[in-house]
Design a protein around this motif. Structure first.
Motif, PDB file in Angstrom:
ATOM      1  N   LEU A  75      -5.917  16.126   9.629  1.00  0.00           N
ATOM      2  CA  LEU A  75      -6.787  15.688  10.710  1.00  0.00           C
ATOM      3  C   LEU A  75      -5.978  15.741  11.988  1.00  0.00           C
ATOM      4  CD1 LEU A  75      -7.686  12.493   8.750  1.00  0.00           C
ATOM      5  CD2 LEU A  75      -9.244  14.392   8.951  1.00  0.00           C
ATOM      6  N   TYR A 132      -5.021  12.472  -0.698  1.00  0.00           N
ATOM      7  CA  TYR A 132      -5.831  11.657  -1.613  1.00  0.00           C
ATOM      8  C   TYR A 132      -5.542  12.081  -3.030  1.00  0.00           C
ATOM      9  CZ  TYR A 132      -8.453  10.420   2.530  1.00  0.00           C
ATOM     10  OH  TYR A 132      -8.809   9.954   3.751  1.00  0.00           O
ATOM     11  N   GLU A 171      -3.308  13.377   5.590  1.00  0.00           N
ATOM     12  CA  GLU A 171      -3.585  12.386   4.555  1.00  0.00           C
ATOM     13  C   GLU A 171      -3.682  13.061   3.204  1.00  0.00           C
ATOM     14  OE1 GLU A 171      -7.092  10.428   5.926  1.00  0.00           O
ATOM     15  OE2 GLU A 171      -5.914   8.869   6.891  1.00  0.00           O
ATOM     16  N   TYR A 206     -17.776  12.534   0.759  1.00  0.00           N
ATOM     17  CA  TYR A 206     -17.032  11.582   1.565  1.00  0.00           C
ATOM     18  C   TYR A 206     -17.295  11.825   3.040  1.00  0.00           C
ATOM     19  CZ  TYR A 206     -14.293  11.058  -2.706  1.00  0.00           C
ATOM     20  OH  TYR A 206     -13.898  10.837  -3.981  1.00  0.00           O
ATOM     21  N   LYS A 207     -17.115  10.769   3.778  1.00  0.00           N
ATOM     22  CA  LYS A 207     -17.171  10.912   5.242  1.00  0.00           C
ATOM     23  C   LYS A 207     -15.818  10.527   5.808  1.00  0.00           C
ATOM     24  CE  LYS A 207     -21.378  11.837   7.005  1.00  0.00           C
ATOM     25  NZ  LYS A 207     -21.640  12.748   8.104  1.00  0.00           N
ATOM     26  N   LEU A 208     -15.357  11.348   6.708  1.00  0.00           N
ATOM     27  CA  LEU A 208     -14.090  11.050   7.358  1.00  0.00           C
ATOM     28  C   LEU A 208     -14.379  10.603   8.784  1.00  0.00           C
ATOM     29  CD1 LEU A 208     -12.371  14.256   6.095  1.00  0.00           C
ATOM     30  CD2 LEU A 208     -11.661  11.981   5.454  1.00  0.00           C
ATOM     31  N   THR A 219     -12.679   7.796  -4.384  1.00  0.00           N
ATOM     32  CA  THR A 219     -11.618   7.016  -3.756  1.00  0.00           C
ATOM     33  C   THR A 219     -12.078   6.578  -2.379  1.00  0.00           C
ATOM     34  OG1 THR A 219     -10.699   9.121  -3.123  1.00  0.00           O
ATOM     35  CG2 THR A 219      -9.593   7.935  -4.885  1.00  0.00           C
ATOM     36  N   VAL A 220     -11.407   5.592  -1.901  1.00  0.00           N
ATOM     37  CA  VAL A 220     -11.692   5.126  -0.553  1.00  0.00           C
ATOM     38  C   VAL A 220     -10.450   5.275   0.314  1.00  0.00           C
ATOM     39  CG1 VAL A 220     -12.440   3.180   0.826  1.00  0.00           C
ATOM     40  CG2 VAL A 220     -13.356   3.491  -1.454  1.00  0.00           C
ATOM     41  N   LYS A 221      -9.333   4.956  -0.305  1.00  0.00           N
ATOM     42  CA  LYS A 221      -8.098   4.951   0.469  1.00  0.00           C
ATOM     43  C   LYS A 221      -7.283   6.201   0.181  1.00  0.00           C
ATOM     44  CE  LYS A 221      -6.971   1.017  -1.230  1.00  0.00           C
ATOM     45  NZ  LYS A 221      -6.119  -0.104  -1.627  1.00  0.00           N
ATOM     46  N   PRO A 222      -6.576   6.651   1.192  1.00  0.00           N
ATOM     47  CA  PRO A 222      -5.653   7.755   0.939  1.00  0.00           C
ATOM     48  C   PRO A 222      -4.430   7.280   0.167  1.00  0.00           C
ATOM     49  CG  PRO A 222      -5.552   7.084   3.222  1.00  0.00           C
ATOM     50  CD  PRO A 222      -6.657   6.301   2.610  1.00  0.00           C
ATOM     51  N   LYS A 245       0.850  -1.191   0.000  1.00  0.00           N
ATOM     52  CA  LYS A 245       0.000   0.000   0.000  1.00  0.00           C
ATOM     53  C   LYS A 245       0.879   1.232   0.000  1.00  0.00           C
ATOM     54  CE  LYS A 245      -4.032  -1.904   2.266  1.00  0.00           C
ATOM     55  NZ  LYS A 245      -3.550  -3.299   2.513  1.00  0.00           N
ATOM     56  N   THR A 287       0.229   3.895   1.366  1.00  0.00           N
ATOM     57  CA  THR A 287       0.180   4.568   2.664  1.00  0.00           C
ATOM     58  C   THR A 287       1.243   4.031   3.617  1.00  0.00           C
ATOM     59  OG1 THR A 287      -1.632   3.061   3.088  1.00  0.00           O
ATOM     60  CG2 THR A 287      -2.190   5.358   2.759  1.00  0.00           C
ATOM     61  N   VAL A 323      -2.589  14.096  12.017  1.00  0.00           N
ATOM     62  CA  VAL A 323      -2.295  13.221  10.885  1.00  0.00           C
ATOM     63  C   VAL A 323      -2.610  13.976   9.603  1.00  0.00           C
ATOM     64  CG1 VAL A 323      -2.784  11.015   9.810  1.00  0.00           C
ATOM     65  CG2 VAL A 323      -2.960  11.260  12.267  1.00  0.00           C
ATOM     66  N   ARG A 383       0.024   8.989   3.775  1.00  0.00           N
ATOM     67  CA  ARG A 383      -0.380   9.372   5.125  1.00  0.00           C
ATOM     68  C   ARG A 383       0.869   9.731   5.920  1.00  0.00           C
ATOM     69  NH1 ARG A 383      -3.659   4.904   7.379  1.00  0.00           N
ATOM     70  NH2 ARG A 383      -5.409   5.877   6.334  1.00  0.00           N
TER      71      ARG A 383
END
Lengths: 806, 612
Positions: free
Chosen positions: B416, B423, B421, B395-397, B431-434, B165, B167, B419, B437
């Motif tokens: 955040l 995208y 991230e 999107y929801k975080l 997308t779903v994954k960053p 990955k 990330t 952190v 990170r």
């Protein structure tokens, strides 16, 4: 004697000779009149001008003989032959005009030689002056000659290695064409002709089909008839049997036309009557009768037809919703721009359908009530009417149960607008019962009945929907429906009912359904019973007819809608569910007769919320929040269990925003201009609506505005105003060669700066149109320019013509 | 030709331990193309495997254009493969020098400026001249397409194994695997003067840091050469570079100050007081700021005048960003509404209700295509800011973001708390994954991507951190536009040029091309007025504008799709009805009397009884 004779002979001979000779000359002269007897008077008509002209030939004749004068005589003759008379000199102005004309022609030709030069120099990208660029540098002879030198060794060697590219001509095979050139041309012409003819005919037909003139059509029809008659006559000679058939057909067509009653007041007879009708009462009456007859006839047929058709339609037309694919962004319902129009269509269709169904059902219901409860009132008309009304009420009571269920069903729909509760309605109606029994006046009773008919109908409709739900034969589904709603002052109560209904819903529903089924069974039994009692039915039929007759005024075919139509997401929450399921499943459910669980969430108005489904990102939870949560970074979405944020969400934010948008839209709206004087020619005051005629005449509506930019965009407001500060920079008219805004804007679409396009293109675009060499004398153009090849080959005829004119 | 300097920096950290070259190139899927899997699913459900085909009516011209385009594309493809053009005769095959290389038709289309002048111009001379101009425009377009070859640098990227990955790749890993110069771009500055705000210059060479407790520092972050470092002895709320790196604006406790690169105070702008956020609009030479009381002001730094100053009535808000596409300011308020502002208009140009909760951050990408917003409700939404439509994505975080930024290559950085991230492709796809990170021990305040570098600078509570995000920056730069290797002379030259090309503040509108359009309403008015004059023949002008109204959604297409789905449904319904097989009673054929049918008595149908 002899002398005399001789002389006479000679004279006659001479005359003959003279005559013969004179005949040789073809020209006819007016012979000089001879006078036989002396007179004093000379006729003026006989005066002849003798030609004093000297005939040269006679003179020459003399010389002819001498050889010496032959030459002269010939010359003379020649000169005689080509004699010419000089024309009379022209008048001075005429002569000068001609001179000018020829002068113009010449000058035009002379100047016209410059046309291509001028046109080219104006059309060309740039002109550089001075025009003549002769290098004043003399070329030495040896330098000039050096250009013709032979190739060097190296060059020759190089050529050997890499021979210059000689275009190799390959013999191409002669292709075999299916047609010769001429044939092809001919073919093409032919086909073009055909096409043209076709298009002409099409155009003609189209034009003719659009003609609305009655007269034209009448003439056309007459012509057609004549033609047919002609054909018929011909047929008569050839084939009498066929002719007979044809005659029949013709006759039938005519009869049919007569039958359609289209000519009820356009025929000759009617017209003549019309003229007279103004003064004669009888004729007026006659006409009226005729019209009445026609109206009656046509009306009856219409009624029959329409009902039949509607019934058919209601059977055929499957009512269908759009299957909404949640993944498809186009199909997704947006907050404001939800697929309104399509849904409205559906809603409307459904409404119409509902109406027809309702009508049917009400009819049947009427029958039923009469069948079941008819025993009570069957003595006299009055009593019957009363009994009927009572029956209805009692039926309503008995229907209470079912209405309860319907009520619940409706309540679950949770629409904003309060609805009429049938159950609630019953209560105010019930006290009417004793009243109506007391009153014996026919008209009031009728009125009463007619008043009541509406709610009854509605109930029946509800019944119908429920029953259909039970039987599930109809596959048609729709999440939207239109229902007529009575806005009653009991809205508050209704709201309270809603909350209660939610609680009892789960428990009651099963019982209700069971009871309903029982009820239906009873009904069926009743029906069976009814068939047995056929005699009674006949009686009732009569009564019903009476009723029908009395109701006639209200039963217009035209739908009278005096209540607000409100689209709701109501009606059968199971529909919503159904729409998401594959049809086969629906069928299964339908067949198994299992009552479908009602989905409460489905009835929430979707427009009130922002709809897009969130995608849960696999983001990390920072350390500060909620402890140390290690993510395993799976491909699955991480969906949190509790949405605490929803607590903070404010729905009134959305509402207020939408209100703002609405205000914004309304601000721009131009209101109707009302020029009517209230109370003028009709009653005025509060609650009195202006008549339609007045509305049409005095209230003018403004021209429709352009649609707003944010019209279909949901929760976005785009302000539409003219910025005066920006307007200063904008162009307000289209400059000369352009005639459309589009073209002008297209001409300035490309930026010229070198930061936008490449340097080369930039340089090309900003190239000046005139170059002048500094310090050089710019001489006028001379005729050498005409010989310039560029100028000679310039071929923009249009441009030359235009510039030549100037 | 534009002078192309050396490659700025685009690192390609190919990680050796898990090097695996497999770039799954995904075809861009359009909404009407049927996904193979989904289609199968659907067909299983419905039982029909027919593809839906929408008939689009083509006119002759369109067909011709299409054919022409196809031909061009074929030619181009053949040329790429060094194959001869099949359509052309054999003679050309032996041509030694076939002339100019064909241009990529896709590129050409991309660079197209739209439809040219039509046949509306009747005057032969002007028509002729305009035709020639059109040719030059086409030439310019082609030249630009050809100039693409000069963009030699490629975007950086990271490759991982199939099961790996992106990330998992930490900054340490990157630092170990990239070259030394690139490795120096990962660094940390520990400073004690509170949460830091930072900004890069437009060419990405210089960095400005402003600590809440008064610490102000400007330096060339590549060479780490410090320009100045002072303490202003006041709280600093925001910092911003002006058009050159010799001047910087600092929003301090009371007023706005302008310093030069030596830290000498040049100006104190008292008309801009208590500024919370600032943005510099480089093409307009405007320094825009919003203050505590909701007053917005635009300061023209070239002439020192305030060109716009009014209250936005949104209350105190510190969520502000600029839209580089048209120069408008986007301000988010506590109601979740984003409003767009221009200096000359005292009302918002547009308002978008984005969230139902207070906004935390807004970001607009460089091309002005997308706007990302985030709210307290932990949601992140992408809007199409150019068409003012959306949300495109929702999107929801798992936590409310502190700040958002777009990179030049449309990567979205989301902060955040501690952190960060990043995208990629979150605008065009879901997308779903960053993509990357980075976890830090301190809270993030604000961050910006460095232009023309694969670097993300983060201002934190305890200093400044610079990290590498491969592929985030634009690898090729236009030295006439912004040059990271600018010399002093070049800078002066560029400043003069930029001043000459300054755009007046009135032109800040939603549609930046509005100035190139004819003012049709005014024109109409004028024409109407002329019509009233006697003895003056009014001009005939076609008033249809060139640009279609972008606001309109394509309802026709939607209708087509809807219609198709409806038909499908009806078909299904019919099938099901067949399956049900309700036996239809054979009706007797009626005896027809022709016209006289209406007189036949109509007995009551038993249909109704059946229904019950």
């Amino acid at each position: 004697m002899e002398d005399v004779e001789e002389s006479e002979f000679v004279a006659s001979e001479h005359d003959k000779l003279v005559h013969a000779i004179s005949k040789l000359d073809k020209t006819q002269f007016i012979t000089e009149p001879t006078r036989s007897e002396p007179t004093n008077l000379n006729s003026e008509f006989n005066l002849i001008k003798t030609k004093p002209k000297l005939d040269l030939t006679n003179v020459v004749k003399v010389l002819e003989d001498t050889s010496h004068h032959v030459q002269i005589s010939k010359k003379l003759r020649k000169s005689q032959d080509n004699k010419q008379v000089l024309a009379k000199p022209l008048e001075k102005p005429q002569a000068e005009r001609i001179k000018r004309a020829t002068g113009y022609e010449q000058a035009k030709e002379k100047v016209g030689r410059w046309d291509p030069v001028v046109a080219r120099s104006r059309a060309v990208d740039f002109v550089s002056f001075p025009l003549k660029r002769v290098s004043n540098k003399m070329q030495p002879t040896h330098e000039f000659l050096s250009k013709f030198e032979l190739k060097s060794n190296l060059e020759m060697e190089l050529e050997e290695i890499d021979p210059p590219n000689v275009p190799v001509e390959e013999d191409e095979e002669e292709k075999v064409y299916p047609m010769t050139y001429e044939e092809m041309l001919e073919h093409r012409q032919h086909s073009a002709k055909l096409r043209a003819q076709q298009s002409y005919k099409a155009a003609k037909a189209k034009r003719q089909s659009k003609i609305k003139s009655k007269k034209y059509h009448r003439i056309l029809k007459k012509e057609r008839l004549k033609l047919q008659l002609k054909e018929f006559e011909e047929l008569q000679k050839k084939d009498p049997e066929e002719a007979l058939k044809k005659l029949e057909a013709l006759e039938k067509a005519r009869a049919l036309e007569r039958h359609t009653l289209r000519h009820k007041n356009t025929g000759k007879w009617a017209k003549s009557k019309l003229v007279r009708a103004k003064y004669d009462k009888e004729t007026r009456q006659e006409l009226a009768e005729q019209l009445a007859v026609s109206r009656g006839l046509t009306k009856k047929t219409q009624a029959n037809d329409s009902t039949d058709e509607e019934n058919d339609e209601s059977e055929k037309m499957p009512d269908i919703t759009l299957s909404q694919d949640p993944m498809n962004p186009w199909m997704m319902k947006r907050s404001d721009n939800s697929n309104v129009d399509a849904e409205f269509d559906f809603g409307y269709k459904k409404y119409v359908q509902g109406k027809t169904n309702k009508k049917d059902d009400s009819d049947t219901d009427d029958e039923l009530t009469q069948h079941t409860y008819g025993d009570k009132g069957s003595k006299s008309l009055d009593m019957l009417l009363l009994g009927n009304s009572i029956n209805r009420i009692s039926q309503e009571d008995s229907d209470d149960e079912t209405e309860e269920t319907t009520k619940i069903q409706r309540e679950t729909t949770k629409t904003q607008i309060p609805k009429a509760k049938n159950g609630d309605k019953n209560k105010p109606q019930s006290p009417n019962k004793p009243k109506s029994t007391k009153q014996n006046d026919e008209p009031t009773i009728i009125e009463h009945i007619s008043k009541k008919s509406k709610p009854v109908k509605r109930k029946n409709e509800v019944n119908n929907t429920i029953s259909s739900k039970k039987t599930k034969t109809a596959v048609a589904t729709s999440s939207w429906s239109v229902e007529p709603i009575n806005v009653l002052p009991e809205t508050k109560k209704a709201k309270r009912d809603v909350s209660e209904a939610f609680e009892v819903l789960e428990k009651n529903i099963a019982n209700k359904v069971a009871s309903k089924i029982n009820k239906l069974k009873k009904d069926i039994k009743n029906l069976e019973r009814v068939t047995k009692k056929s005699k009674k039915i006949e009686n009732k039929q009569e009564e019903r007819d009476n009723l029908e007759y009395l109701k006639l005024k209200k039963q217009k075919v035209k739908p009278v809608i005096d209540e607000e139509l409100i689209e709701t997401a109501a009606n059968a929450p199971e529909d919503v569910e159904v729409s998401n399921k594959p049809l086969c499943d629906i069928v299964k459910i339908a067949q198994s007769d299992v009552p479908v669980q009602e989905n409460v969430d489905a009835n929430i108005d979707p427009t009130r919320f922002i709809q897009a489904k969130p995608k849960y990102l696999n983001s990390i939870v920072p350390e500060g929040e909620g402890g140390h949560d290690l993510l395993d970074d799976d491909d699955e979405q991480v969906v949190p269990k509790v949405n605490i944020e929803e607590v903070f969400e404010e729905d009134d934010v959305v509402d207020s925003f939408r209100q703002e948008k609405e205000d914004e839209i309304n601000k721009d709206k131009i209101e109707d201009i009302d020029l009517s004087l209230p109370g003028w020619g009709s009653w005025g005051g509060k609650g009195v609506k202006a008549p339609k005629k007045k509305k049409n005449r005095f209230i003018s509506k403004p021209a429709p505005k352009f649609p707003r930019r944010d019209e279909n965009k949901g929760d976005i407001i785009i302000k539409e105003f003219k910025d005066p500060k920006l307007a200063v920079h904008k162009v307000t008219n289209v400059p000369f060669p352009f005639k459309s805004v589009k073209d002008y804007e297209a001409s300035i679409r490309v930026p010229l700066g070198n930061t936008f396009i490449t340097e080369k293109a930039h340089k090309k675009l900003i190239k000046p149109s005139v170059f002048t060499k500094a310090g050089a004398i710019i001489e006028a153009m001379d005729e050498d320019e005409l010989l310039d090849k560029k100028n000679q080959t310039f071929g923009n005829e249009k441009l030359m013509k235009l510039l030549g004119q100037k | 030709m534009k002078p192309k300097a050396m490659k700025a920096d685009s690192i390609k950290p190919k990680l050796k331990e898990n090097l695996m070259i497999q770039k799954p190139k995904e075809k861009k899927k359009r909404y009407f193309e049927i996904d193979a899997n989904n289609a199968n699913d659907a067909s299983e459900k419905t039982g029909s495997q027919k593809e839906e085909v929408y008939n689009v009516k083509f006119n002759k011209r369109l067909m011709f254009q299409l054919k022409h385009k196809q031909k061009k594309q074929e030619e181009y493809a053949n040329a790429q493969r060094n194959e001869p053009v099949p359509n052309k005769p054999v003679k050309n095959r032996k041509k030694k020098y076939p002339g100019k290389a064909p241009v990529n038709p896709y590129k050409l289309e991309q660079l197209s400026r739209g439809e040219g002048v039509g046949k509306g111009v009747r005057h032969p001379l002007h028509a002729h001249k305009l035709k020639k101009k059109e040719k030059i425009y086409n030439y310019a377009q082609e030249q630009t397409a050809r100039a693409e070859i000069l963009l030699t640098e490629e975007q950086g990227y990271v490759e991982v194994e199939d099961d790996g990955k992106t990330t998992e790749i930490t900054q340490d890993l990157i630092r170990d695997s990239v070259d030394i110069t690139a490795a120096t771009k990962i660094f940390d500055l520990n400073m004690d003067f509170g949460p830091y705000r930072m900004k890069y210059t437009r060419n990405g060479r210089h960095l400005l840091l402003g600590g809440k407790k008064g610490h102000l520092a400007a330096f060339d972050w590549v060479t780490k050469k410090l320009h100045c470092e002072i303490n202003v002895m006041e709280s600093i709320h925001d910092v911003s570079w002006l058009h050159v790196e010799t001047m910087m604006a600092v929003a301090q406790k009371e007023w706005l100050y302008i310093y030069d690169n030596n830290g000498i105070e040049i100006h104190c702008v008292k008309r801009m007081d208590k500024i919370l956020r600032m943005e510099f609009l480089p093409y307009h030479f405007l320094l825009a700021g919003v203050n505590e009381f909701g007053f917005m002001s635009w300061l023209d730094v070239s002439i020192g005048e305030i060109v716009g100053h009014y209250n936005n009535h949104l209350g105190r808000t510190s969520v502000m960003t600029q839209n580089p596409y048209n120069g408008t300011l986007c301000i988010g308020n506590s109601q979740g509404v984003v409003s767009l502002w221009s200096p000359t208009v005292k009302d918002p140009l547009a308002k978008i209700l984005c969230h139902k909760s207070p906004l935390t951050a807004i970001a607009v990408d460089d091309r002005g295509m997308y706007m990302a917003t985030s709210g307290v409700d932990r949601s992140l939404k992408i809007y199409d800011i150019r068409n003012l439509d959306g949300p495109v994505h929702y999107y929801k975080l798992r936590c409310a973001p502190v700040d958002l930024t777009f990179s030049q290559k449309d990567m979205l950085a989301v902060g955040l708390d501690d952190v960060l991230e990043v995208y990629n492709n979150c605008c065009t796809k879901t997308t779903v994954k960053p993509y990357m990170r980075h976890r830090m021990g301190k809270n993030i305040c604000n961050f910006k991507f460095c232009p023309y570098e694969d670097v993300l600078g983060i201002g934190t509570t305890k200093g400044f951190t610079s990290i590498i995000i491969p592929g985030s920056g634009e690898p090729n730069f236009d030295a006439l536009e912004s040059n990271p290797f600018q010399t002093k002379k070049q800078r002066k030259e560029a400043e003069v040029k930029a001043l000459l090309e300054k755009i007046p503040p009135e032109l800040i509108t939603l549609n930046p091309f509005e100035v190139a359009e004819v003012d049709v309403p005014t024109m109409k008015e004028q024409m109407e007025a002329k019509k009233k004059l006697l003895y003056v023949r009014p001009k005939k002008v076609d008033l249809t504008p060139r640009r279609k109204n972008k606001g309109k959604t394509n309802i026709a297409r939607k209708k087509i799709i809807k219609e198709a789905s409806r038909k499908k449904y009806i078909e299904e319904a019919i099938e099901v009805q067949k399956a049900l097989e309700t036996p239809v009673q054979p009706t007797k054929p009626k005896i027809s009397y022709g016209v006289l049918d209406r007189f036949v008595s109509n007995p009551k149908k038993p249909k109704n009884k059946n229904k019950k």
